[in-house]
Design a protein around this motif. Structure first.
Motif, short mmCIF file in Angstrom:
data_model
loop_
_atom_site.label_atom_id
_atom_site.label_comp_id
_atom_site.label_asym_id
_atom_site.label_seq_id
_atom_site.Cartn_x
_atom_site.Cartn_y
_atom_site.Cartn_z
N SER A 1 0.82 -1.31 -0.02
CA SER A 1 0.00 0.04 -0.12
C SER A 1 0.82 1.09 0.07
CB SER A 1 -1.02 0.03 1.28
OG SER A 1 -1.82 1.30 1.07
N VAL A 2 1.93 1.24 0.84
CA VAL A 2 2.78 2.47 0.85
C VAL A 2 3.73 2.75 -0.35
CG1 VAL A 2 4.93 3.46 1.98
CG2 VAL A 2 3.16 2.27 3.50
N ALA A 3 4.07 1.56 -0.91
CA ALA A 3 4.96 1.66 -2.28
C ALA A 3 3.94 2.12 -3.36
CB ALA A 3 5.64 0.28 -2.77
N ALA A 4 2.53 1.40 -3.35
CA ALA A 4 1.72 1.82 -4.54
C ALA A 4 1.51 3.27 -4.30
CB ALA A 4 0.60 1.02 -4.48
N GLY A 5 1.16 3.87 -3.27
CA GLY A 5 0.86 5.27 -2.92
C GLY A 5 1.89 6.14 -3.63
N LYS A 6 3.28 5.78 -3.30
CA LYS A 6 4.38 6.51 -4.04
C LYS A 6 4.56 6.57 -5.61
CE LYS A 6 6.96 6.33 0.57
NZ LYS A 6 7.06 7.91 0.76
N VAL A 7 4.49 5.33 -6.16
CA VAL A 7 4.64 5.14 -7.42
C VAL A 7 3.38 5.89 -8.32
CG1 VAL A 7 6.35 3.23 -7.19
CG2 VAL A 7 3.71 2.91 -7.43
N SER A 8 2.40 6.27 -7.72
CA SER A 8 1.16 6.50 -8.27
C SER A 8 1.23 8.14 -8.37
CB SER A 8 -0.21 6.12 -7.74
OG SER A 8 -0.34 6.66 -6.38
N ILE A 9 2.26 8.78 -7.56
CA ILE A 9 2.22 10.36 -7.56
C ILE A 9 3.04 10.50 -8.97
CG2 ILE A 9 3.10 12.21 -6.35
CD1 ILE A 9 3.52 10.18 -3.93
N ASP A 10 2.59 11.77 -9.53
CA ASP A 10 3.23 12.17 -10.67
C ASP A 10 4.60 13.06 -10.33
OD1 ASP A 10 2.97 15.85 -10.54
OD2 ASP A 10 1.24 14.56 -9.67
N ALA A 11 5.60 12.95 -11.17
CA ALA A 11 6.91 13.46 -11.07
C ALA A 11 7.25 14.75 -10.57
CB ALA A 11 7.70 13.38 -12.61
N VAL A 12 6.21 15.69 -10.87
CA VAL A 12 6.39 17.22 -10.59
C VAL A 12 6.11 17.06 -8.88
CG1 VAL A 12 5.33 19.44 -10.41
CG2 VAL A 12 5.64 18.17 -12.85
N THR A 13 4.81 16.45 -8.48
CA THR A 13 4.56 16.55 -7.11
C THR A 13 5.71 15.84 -6.29
OG1 THR A 13 2.18 16.29 -7.53
CG2 THR A 13 2.96 15.49 -5.38
N ILE A 14 6.22 14.41 -6.82
CA ILE A 14 7.45 13.91 -6.07
C ILE A 14 8.72 14.82 -6.02
CG2 ILE A 14 9.14 11.98 -6.26
CD1 ILE A 14 7.27 10.49 -7.76
N MET B 1 14.21 3.72 -1.12
CA MET B 1 15.07 2.85 -1.60
C MET B 1 14.62 1.58 -0.67
SD MET B 1 18.79 4.48 -1.52
CE MET B 1 19.32 6.19 -2.38
N TYR B 2 14.01 1.83 0.37
CA TYR B 2 13.15 0.60 1.08
C TYR B 2 11.97 0.14 0.93
CZ TYR B 2 11.15 -1.99 5.07
OH TYR B 2 10.56 -2.73 5.64
N PHE B 3 11.24 1.26 1.00
CA PHE B 3 9.71 1.11 0.96
C PHE B 3 9.38 0.57 -0.43
CE2 PHE B 3 9.39 4.62 4.00
CZ PHE B 3 8.63 3.58 4.96
N LEU B 4 9.92 0.93 -1.79
CA LEU B 4 9.67 0.68 -3.14
C LEU B 4 10.03 -0.71 -3.41
CD1 LEU B 4 10.12 3.98 -4.96
CD2 LEU B 4 8.10 3.10 -3.81
N PRO B 5 11.52 -1.06 -3.08
CA PRO B 5 11.82 -2.63 -3.35
C PRO B 5 10.87 -3.53 -2.42
CG PRO B 5 13.65 -1.09 -3.29
CD PRO B 5 12.61 -0.38 -3.04
N MET B 6 10.70 -2.99 -1.48
CA MET B 6 9.94 -4.03 -0.14
C MET B 6 8.36 -4.10 -0.90
SD MET B 6 10.56 -5.63 2.28
CE MET B 6 9.53 -6.79 3.09
N GLY B 7 7.70 -3.02 -1.35
CA GLY B 7 6.35 -3.21 -1.99
C GLY B 7 6.39 -3.95 -3.17
N GLY C 1 -3.54 0.95 -7.47
CA GLY C 1 -2.13 1.66 -8.13
C GLY C 1 -0.93 0.50 -7.85
N ALA C 2 -1.25 -0.70 -7.30
CA ALA C 2 -0.31 -1.81 -7.12
C ALA C 2 0.29 -2.32 -8.52
CB ALA C 2 -0.81 -3.13 -6.41
N ASP C 3 -0.58 -2.19 -9.47
CA ASP C 3 0.32 -2.55 -10.91
C ASP C 3 1.40 -1.91 -11.32
OD1 ASP C 3 -1.79 -4.32 -11.09
OD2 ASP C 3 -3.22 -3.39 -12.32
N ALA C 4 1.51 -0.47 -10.81
CA ALA C 4 2.43 0.34 -11.09
C ALA C 4 3.93 -0.10 -10.46
CB ALA C 4 2.07 1.87 -11.07
N LEU C 5 3.64 -1.06 -9.58
CA LEU C 5 4.99 -1.41 -8.79
C LEU C 5 5.76 -2.33 -9.59
CD1 LEU C 5 3.29 -2.23 -5.23
CD2 LEU C 5 4.91 -0.44 -5.56
N ASN C 6 6.70 -1.63 -10.33
CA ASN C 6 7.82 -2.25 -11.24
C ASN C 6 9.06 -1.33 -11.21
OD1 ASN C 6 7.15 -0.04 -13.07
ND2 ASN C 6 5.16 -1.06 -13.76
N ALA C 7 9.97 -1.92 -12.05
CA ALA C 7 11.16 -1.22 -12.21
C ALA C 7 11.10 0.39 -12.73
CB ALA C 7 12.13 -1.96 -13.07
#
Length: 214
Positions: free
Chosen positions: A90-103, A153-159, A173-179
């Motif tokens: 859930s945490v990782a999916a929330g992070k990869v679903s954010i657009d680049a400007v917001t990140i 570096m921890y949250f995303l690989p773990m997710g 948003g879990a489908d966006a959890l990739n490289a």
């Protein structure tokens, strides 16, 4: 933090306090943190180090932090419980679903807080001073949901790992959890962290103190 009965605010607050441990260990035990090393710009402007030395240190520490994060991912994976796994997805999916400007802008705000915490912690004379000084800035950036490249570096690989094991299949948003999602988030968060720490905090303080000395 995987307790579903905890409210959003409680999770953020407790998570912020727990996250402080990382910076406490860095400052007191003598470790290296990429985001905190943004303050090396002060030494660069004071001509105590060269640009090449600073960039070499940044690259080495970034890679070292990533390697350490992946090792922790391995350890936690071996101790994995279902609730923890679903939370990581859930945490990782929330992070990869954010657009680049917001990140990017969340990265700027994050490292303003982190570098101020390092500044406060370095000013402390005792262990208690350092720990207490670090608490509020770090807890604030975590509670606000800003982007810290080393934490990611921890949250995303773990997710990604937990999702590949079948956990969190129903997480939005879990489908966006990739490289690709990992690379985008870490790249943009790193750039934002550099701007917040090196350009805003480090250069800001350097100009203040340089003018005072002159």
């Amino acid at each position: 933090l995987s307790d579903p009965t905890l409210g959003w605010g409680a999770q953020r607050s407790v998570g912020g306090l727990a996250f402080c441990l990382g910076l406490v260990l860095v400052l007191i035990c003598g470790a290296e943190l990429f985001t905190g090393n943004s303050l090396m710009v002060c030494a660069l402007k004071s001509k105590k180090i060269t640009l090449a030395q600073m960039l070499k240190a940044w690259v080495a520490v970034w890679i070292g932090n990533f390697a350490g994060a992946l090792f922790v991912v391995f350890l936690v994976y071996k101790l994995n419980g279902e609730a923890v796994a679903n939370t990581m997805v859930s945490v990782a999916a929330g992070k990869v679903s954010i657009d680049a400007v917001t990140i990017f802008f969340r990265g700027i705000l994050c490292n303003i807080f982190v570098c101020l915490a390092v500044w406060i912690g370095t000013a402390g004379k005792t262990v208690v001073d350092k720990v207490v000084g670090i608490l509020l800035p770090i807890a604030a950036f975590v509670a606000c949901g800003f982007e810290h490249c080393v934490a990611n570096m921890y949250f995303l690989p773990m997710g990604i790992l937990m999702h590949s094991c079948g956990y969190g299949a129903d997480v939005a948003g879990a489908d966006a959890l990739n490289a690709a999602g990992l690379a985008l988030n870490l790249t943009v968060a790193t750039l934002g962290n550099i701007v917040g720490g090196a350009l805003i905090v480090a250069l800001g303080y350097w100009f203040i103190y340089a003018n005072k000395e002159s």
